[in-house]
Every structure is written in structure tokens, then in C-alpha cells.
Scaffold this active site. Structure first.
Site, PDB file in Angstrom:
ATOM      1  N   HIS A 166      -5.999   4.972   5.971  1.00  0.00           N
ATOM      2  CA  HIS A 166      -5.411   5.913   5.021  1.00  0.00           C
ATOM      3  C   HIS A 166      -3.945   6.225   5.323  1.00  0.00           C
ATOM      4  O   HIS A 166      -3.434   7.263   4.890  1.00  0.00           O
ATOM      5  CB  HIS A 166      -6.222   7.212   4.940  1.00  0.00           C
TER       6      HIS A 166
ATOM      7  N   ASP B 194       0.859  -1.182   0.000  1.00  0.00           N
ATOM      8  CA  ASP B 194       0.000   0.000   0.000  1.00  0.00           C
ATOM      9  C   ASP B 194       0.896   1.234   0.000  1.00  0.00           C
ATOM     10  O   ASP B 194       1.980   1.220   0.600  1.00  0.00           O
ATOM     11  CB  ASP B 194      -0.932   0.039   1.210  1.00  0.00           C
TER      12      ASP B 194
ATOM     13  N   ASP C  29      -3.372   0.444   6.022  1.00  0.00           N
ATOM     14  CA  ASP C  29      -4.096  -0.143   4.894  1.00  0.00           C
ATOM     15  C   ASP C  29      -3.429  -1.420   4.393  1.00  0.00           C
ATOM     16  O   ASP C  29      -4.110  -2.364   3.966  1.00  0.00           O
ATOM     17  CB  ASP C  29      -4.208   0.870   3.758  1.00  0.00           C
TER      18      ASP C  29
ATOM     19  N   GLU D  26       0.832   5.778  -0.046  1.00  0.00           N
ATOM     20  CA  GLU D  26       0.127   7.071   0.005  1.00  0.00           C
ATOM     21  C   GLU D  26       0.847   8.002  -0.959  1.00  0.00           C
ATOM     22  O   GLU D  26       2.071   7.894  -1.150  1.00  0.00           O
ATOM     23  CB  GLU D  26       0.109   7.645   1.416  1.00  0.00           C
TER      24      GLU D  26
END
Length: 458
Positions: free
Chosen positions: A144, A6, A149, A8
Site C-alpha cells: 500500500h 502505482d 505496489d 496512492e
């Protein structure tokens, strides 16, 4: 080995955005082996709405390593593993792009836990990470953030395995299954259900609205080609995210697919079609009577409220035709607006204008030649039928050109014999036309003269 990932980021697409956090969990299909997690200095300001969503601020990443520094480490973690993520193409596109910029070529097999969840847990209300985890009783602390996540995706992946998902995973990984490259919301069955025939296809958004229309010689191959690359630009990524379903219409031939695409783009005005939207016949040849009673031929930009005698894509095409009519029918270049200004009429000087512009010729005789020119032009426009294969063996396709214009197209039984145009028209659908469509038909007719029918059809 599976690398459950994952990230961001500063925005929704890899081009012109950057990674702010990465989490990678290596998993052998039974248990987690190890994990790697780090903030990343993106080299750009993080938008405020992203800061509000993720909690990652510019201050937090100011002292973090840049992606250039982390690239060798991240590549080592990913290079020999199956890349697993929720909406895998999003995470993969960023890491593939930024690794490429650092000289590393990531070429991993991919697994999308959204698609896996749909197959293993059919009927869930939603397959977003938050909703599917809630449906399965998986909590997501630190939502998030890459670590939170990624941890939720690990637990989801394990639930999939526990529910008998290993065979599904093997099927999705077999031979680099193309399903992994499809838009996240598009069911793979819809792509598999497309025929390998000519036709027009439609991409629909979440509400069913058509957002793109395309034509194809082979529907399945052409639609698949939209998803064969994962370009990182905003336009391509938004396009893919908005595709929820596909519909199609089979046509007898590739030419009919071209023509129907033109019609449907004009009818539906899809947001992601651009080139054919802009195409319109730019100029028309018109006739009107002036205050002195003379018929005037004029080239003008197309007027919606007036029917032109003929249309042209380019002004030069119209000027060449009009000059030809002027010479052949002794018309006046000034009355046809080919010659402008106060100089002596070229036609009078060269002997083909009979002086209508100087009122030396009465309107009646001049107008008769204008009518003769228009009549000859209309008679010179071709009328023919293009007959070709139909959508199946029991029918044939037909495109009718009448006096230079596309009347329509359609299908009729293969054993039908038709002796007049009126009967033929009962099988056809009328369509609006333009110069581009006519050009396609004329070019096809020139290339395949054996398909042209001018007598009885059968």
C-alpha cells in the site's frame, strides 16, 4: 516501452481527490530500465482511514513537491510508454485528470495486469494485487505504498511475460483494444457476446443483484458507450467498480426496449437508475357520489387504492379535459371542483349548468349526463395494435392498446392470422403502464401509421 505505475491517493475517485505518492518503473519487456518515485503534496487533508492504510500522513507530505511541480517530469516518463497498472483505469484516471489540470494531455495505450492475469493465470482464487501475488509466490514488502505496489506489479508483469503472455499483451494493445476501458470486474467476453439488436440490458453487482437497467437500439454499441469515457466523478467510478456481469433481453424493436426498460426499472428499482424511477402519472380523474346523491367528477393526485377513469401527467391536462366534458354534457363546474368559492355558478350564469349545484336539478338526471360523459370519454380512448418486426424473421412483434391503455406486448409467429383480441392476448405478456409509456406508443403510432392494425391480424 512499458511504464508500470502505482499511485496512492486521498480517496477512491479522481474528482475532488488528489495523488499523495507516485511510482513509475520503465520496463522494456525484458528488464527494468529505471524508476521514479516521489511523495506528492496533495493540497488537502489526507483522511485518517487512508493514513492508516498507506502510512502516508499529512506531516510526511507537507514538504513534498506539489503535482504542479512534478507534472512535466511525470508526463515525460509516461508520454511515449504503454501505461501498465493493476486496475489500470484507477491510476490512469488520476494521472490523466491531474496532468490535464496542469496543461498536459496524456493519451496512452493501457494495459491492466488484473485482466492480463485472468487470461494468463485462469482459475486463481482472486486477482487483487495481494492475492494474485501470493498465489504466484511474489512477496510485497511495503504494501500500500506506491513503490512497494509498483515493484510487485513489475514482478507480476514479468511472470505474465514468462508464462507466454506476450501474445495476449499484443492482442490487448492491438487497435486500442476496448477491453482496457471496461470495468475491472467485467469479463470482456460478456460484452463481445452482446448482439447488435434492440433490447434491454442489466448490469449486476458481485452478488448478482441488478444495479442498472438500460435500453438500446443496438445492445453491444450502447453497453460499450458506458465505458467509452473515464469520468473522474465519484458516481461514475463507483458505478463502474460495482459492475461484475451483464445480462440482456432482446426485443423486436427499439420501442419495445423503451417500454420494457420502464417496466423493469419499476420492478427491480436498480440503485443507479434515477430518472424513470421518479416518473408516475401524477393525477387521475375520479367519480364518486356525494351525500346528496350527485355524481362528482374530481381531479386528484393518484391514489393507489382507487382506480381512476383516466390518468394525466400534468394537472393542466386533466383540467382541460374536464372543462371540455363540462361544456359538452352540461355538467356543473362547482360539482366538478373546477369552480371553487361561494360565487354564483359559472355554468348557471352562462346557461350550461341546469342547477344541480343549487339542487334545482334532481340527481337522477344530472348523474345520467355524468355517466354519458364518462362513457363517451372511454369510447374515445383508442384501441389498436402495433405490429412490427420480431426478434427474428419467423416472428412479428405486437403491442396492444385497449381503450387508451397499454394491455401488453409480445411475439407471435409471422404467418399467424388472428381475428379477435381474445386470441391475440394469448400471445402477449401483460405489463403495468403509465402516461410516459402510452405517450411513447402514441407518438410511434402517429409517426408510423402503416404499423397500426385495427382489423384481423395477419
Amino acid at each position: 516501452m512499458y511504464a508500470i505505475v502505482d499511485i496512492e491517493t486521498t480517496g477512491g475517485y479522481a474528482a475532488n481527490n488528489a495523488i499523495t505518492e507516485v511510482a513509475i518503473v520503465l520496463h522494456d519487456g525484458n528488464r527494468e530500465l529505471k524508476r521514479y518515485e516521489t511523495l506528492v503534496r496533495p493540497g488537502m487533508t489526507i483522511p485518517r482511514y487512508v493514513q492508516a492504510l498507506t502510512g502516508i500522513s499529512d506531516e510526511m507530505v507537507a514538504g513534498a513537491p506539489s503535482f504542479d511541480e512534478l507534472a512535466p517530469i511525470i508526463y515525460e516518463w509516461l508520454k511515449d510508454a504503454v501505461f501498465v497498472a493493476h486496475n489500470v483505469n484507477f491510476d490512469y484516471s488520476f494521472l490523466h485528470s491531474q496532468l490535464k489540470d496542469c496543461g498536459f494531455h496524456l493519451d496512452s495505450r493501457k494495459l491492466c495486469t488484473v485482466r492480463l492475469s485472468r487470461k494468463v493465470f485462469p482459475g486463481a482464487p482472486s486477482y487483487s494485487l495481494g492475492n494474485i501475488c501470493q498465489h504466484l509466490g511474489i512477496s510485497i514488502p511495503n504494501r500500500h505504498r506506491a513503490g512497494g505496489d509498483a515493484n510487485a506489479t513489475v514482478l507480476l508483469f514479468e511472470k505474465i511475460l514468462q508464462a507466454g503472455g506476450l501474445e495476449v499483451i499484443r492482442g490487448m494493445l492491438k487497435g486500442r483494444n476496448k477491453e482496457q476501458y471496461l470495468p475491472i470486474h467485467l469479463p470482456a467476453e460478456q460484452l463481445d457476446g452482446l448482439p447488435q439488436l434492440p433490447g434491454v440490458y442489466y448490469f449486476h453487482d458481485q452478488k448478482g443483484k441488478v444495479i442498472y437497467v438500460g435500453k438500446a437500439k443496438n445492445l453491444r454499441h450502447r453497453v460499450s458507450s458506458h465505458f467509452s469515457n473515464n469520468k473522474t466523478g465519484k458516481q461514475k467510478q463507483e458505478f463502474l467498480r460495482n459492475i461484475y456481469s451483464i445480462s440482456h433481453e432482446i426485443t423486436g424493436t427499439e420501442l419495445m426496449a423503451f417500454l420494457l426498460e420502464c417496466v423493469e426499472i419499476k420492478r427491480l428499482w436498480p440503485v443507479y437508475n434515477r430518472s424513470l424511477k421518479r416518473f408516475e402519472p401524477s393525477y387521475g380523474l375520479y367519480v364518486y357520489e356525494d351525500r346528496n346523491g350527485y355524481s362528482r367528477l374530481i381531479l386528484e393526485k393518484r391514489k393507489k387504492q382507487l382506480q381512476p377513469i383516466y390518468t394525466f401527467s400534468l394537472l393542466l391536462e386533466g383540467q382541460n379535459l374536464l372543462r371540455k366534458l363540462i361544456r359538452e354534457y352540461n355538467l356543473c363546474p362547482r360539482l366538478c371542483f373546477i369552480q371553487k368559492g361561494d360565487d354564483t355558478c359559472e355554468g348557471i350564469r352562462e346557461g350550461y349548468c341546469k342547477g344541480a349545484c343549487e339542487h334545482q336539478e334532481p340527481p337522477e338526471s344530472y348523474n345520467a349526463r355524468v355517466e354519458e360523459a364518462i362513457s363517451a370519454l372511454l369510447k374515445s380512448l383508442p384501441s389498436f395494435t402495433l405490429m412490427d418486426r420480431g426478434r427474428h424473421a419467423e416472428e412479428k412483434s405486437c403491442i396492444l392498446i385497449e381503450k387508451g391503455r397499454l394491455y401488453g406486448m409480445g411475439y407471435l409467429p409471422a404467418d399467424t392470422v388472428i381475428y379477435d383480441t381474445t386470441d391475440l392476448k394469448s400471445y402477449l405478456t401483460r405489463y403495468p403502464e403509465n402516461d410516459y409509456m402510452r405517450g411513447l406508443i402514441y407518438a410511434h403510432a402517429e409517426r408510423w401509421p402503416s404499423k397500426i392494425i385495427k382489423g384481423p391480424i395477419g
